[in-house]
Scaffold this motif. Sequence first.
Motif, short mmCIF file in Angstrom:
data_model
loop_
_atom_site.label_atom_id
_atom_site.label_comp_id
_atom_site.label_asym_id
_atom_site.label_seq_id
_atom_site.Cartn_x
_atom_site.Cartn_y
_atom_site.Cartn_z
N ASP A 146 -67.66 -25.17 -48.89
CA ASP A 146 -68.20 -26.53 -48.90
C ASP A 146 -69.60 -26.51 -49.53
N TYR A 147 -69.72 -27.06 -50.72
CA TYR A 147 -70.99 -27.01 -51.45
C TYR A 147 -72.13 -27.65 -50.66
N ARG A 148 -71.87 -28.78 -50.04
CA ARG A 148 -72.93 -29.47 -49.30
C ARG A 148 -73.40 -28.64 -48.09
N PHE A 149 -72.46 -28.00 -47.41
CA PHE A 149 -72.83 -27.14 -46.28
C PHE A 149 -73.68 -25.97 -46.76
N LEU A 150 -73.30 -25.38 -47.89
CA LEU A 150 -74.05 -24.22 -48.40
C LEU A 150 -75.45 -24.62 -48.87
N THR A 151 -75.58 -25.78 -49.49
CA THR A 151 -76.90 -26.20 -49.95
C THR A 151 -77.85 -26.41 -48.77
N GLU A 152 -77.28 -26.80 -47.63
CA GLU A 152 -78.11 -27.02 -46.45
C GLU A 152 -78.45 -25.72 -45.72
N HIS A 153 -77.49 -24.79 -45.67
CA HIS A 153 -77.66 -23.61 -44.82
C HIS A 153 -77.90 -22.32 -45.60
N TYR A 154 -77.43 -22.21 -46.82
CA TYR A 154 -77.56 -20.97 -47.59
C TYR A 154 -78.01 -21.22 -49.03
N PRO A 155 -79.06 -22.01 -49.23
CA PRO A 155 -79.47 -22.32 -50.60
C PRO A 155 -79.89 -21.09 -51.40
N ASN A 156 -80.39 -20.07 -50.70
CA ASN A 156 -80.84 -18.85 -51.39
C ASN A 156 -79.67 -18.06 -51.96
N CYS A 157 -78.45 -18.36 -51.52
CA CYS A 157 -77.26 -17.65 -52.03
C CYS A 157 -76.53 -18.43 -53.12
N LEU A 158 -77.07 -19.58 -53.51
CA LEU A 158 -76.42 -20.44 -54.49
C LEU A 158 -77.11 -20.36 -55.84
N ASP A 159 -76.29 -20.32 -56.88
CA ASP A 159 -76.74 -20.50 -58.25
C ASP A 159 -75.86 -21.60 -58.83
N ASP A 160 -76.39 -22.81 -58.86
CA ASP A 160 -75.58 -23.99 -59.17
C ASP A 160 -74.46 -24.06 -58.12
N ARG A 162 -72.19 -21.65 -57.70
CA ARG A 162 -71.73 -20.28 -57.46
C ARG A 162 -72.40 -19.74 -56.19
N PHE A 163 -71.58 -19.29 -55.27
CA PHE A 163 -72.05 -18.78 -53.98
C PHE A 163 -71.97 -17.26 -53.99
N TYR A 164 -73.13 -16.61 -53.87
CA TYR A 164 -73.23 -15.14 -53.86
C TYR A 164 -73.57 -14.67 -52.45
N PRO A 165 -72.57 -14.38 -51.62
CA PRO A 165 -72.88 -14.00 -50.24
C PRO A 165 -73.33 -12.56 -50.08
N PHE A 166 -73.09 -11.73 -51.10
CA PHE A 166 -73.43 -10.31 -50.99
C PHE A 166 -74.60 -9.98 -51.92
N ALA A 167 -75.66 -9.47 -51.34
CA ALA A 167 -76.83 -9.11 -52.14
C ALA A 167 -76.49 -8.01 -53.13
N ASP A 168 -77.05 -8.13 -54.32
CA ASP A 168 -76.89 -7.11 -55.36
C ASP A 168 -75.43 -6.92 -55.78
N SER A 169 -74.65 -8.00 -55.71
CA SER A 169 -73.26 -7.94 -56.14
C SER A 169 -72.99 -9.07 -57.14
N ILE A 171 -69.98 -10.44 -57.60
CA ILE A 171 -68.88 -11.32 -57.18
C ILE A 171 -69.44 -12.59 -56.54
N TYR A 172 -68.79 -13.71 -56.82
CA TYR A 172 -69.20 -14.98 -56.25
C TYR A 172 -67.98 -15.84 -55.99
N TRP A 173 -68.18 -16.85 -55.14
CA TRP A 173 -67.15 -17.86 -54.87
C TRP A 173 -67.66 -19.20 -55.39
N GLU A 174 -66.83 -19.92 -56.10
CA GLU A 174 -67.19 -21.27 -56.49
C GLU A 174 -67.20 -22.16 -55.24
N ALA A 175 -68.18 -23.04 -55.15
CA ALA A 175 -68.26 -24.00 -54.04
C ALA A 175 -67.98 -25.40 -54.59
N PHE A 176 -67.39 -26.25 -53.75
CA PHE A 176 -66.90 -27.53 -54.23
C PHE A 176 -67.26 -28.66 -53.27
N GLU A 177 -67.06 -29.87 -53.76
CA GLU A 177 -67.05 -31.05 -52.93
C GLU A 177 -65.62 -31.56 -52.86
#
Length: 215
Positions: A146-160, A162-169, A171-177
């Motif tokens: 959920d893009y809106r949830f991630l922007t609120e709680h994990y903005p440091n892991c987002l690039d547009d 793209r959700f990068y949950p693992f540091a120095d990796s 791999i990413y998951w696309e986030a959506f509305e």
Amino acid sequence: MNSIVSEWYEEKKNVDEMRNWNPALKEWERSVISFFPPGARILDIGCGLGREAFALSDFGYNVVGIDISNEVITQVKQLSADKGYHISFQEYDGEHLNFDAEAFDVIIMWAQTFGLLYGNKFRKDYLSECKRVLKKGGLCSFSAHDYRFLTEHYPNCLDDHRFYPFADSVIYWEAFEAADLIQFAELAGFEVLLCEKGNIYKPEDGTILHCLCRK
């Protein structure tokens, strides 16, 4: 399937981390299966180490699990045998579903598998392939971050988106509305039955988006 994804899931240490899953269906998953016909034949795409497949089998569904990773399939086959299940687990190329048309009653892409389908065209084409192997009136259920949830709680892991949950990796998951998921389903020719936020196990786990559509 993008090489970033396939390489990540061939690494044994990444696959081993999947063994920490909660075996129960998530809250939103339990609500979705109320739409599934009894005894449905289900294709579990991105089956991982079988959390969903084992749980759905316990509910009396006939499950086939597929995954892009040889390491995943090797491990889940052993787990299935150890647990006494008789579920077909198969490796596939991440793009083509090697099944006849109208082979399944239900397709699931849970645990954010949909977010690993990089690119709008690929996602549309992939859902069209899912539609091909579904029976008339068959159901497709897929979930995503959920893009809106991630922007609120994990903005440091987002690039547009793209959700990068693992540091120095890489791999990413696309986030959506929700509107994004609806659009992808409709472009593939599905009828959208619902698209909403879903709770995982408890409120502090946050929410995901999930979409249920019909051929």
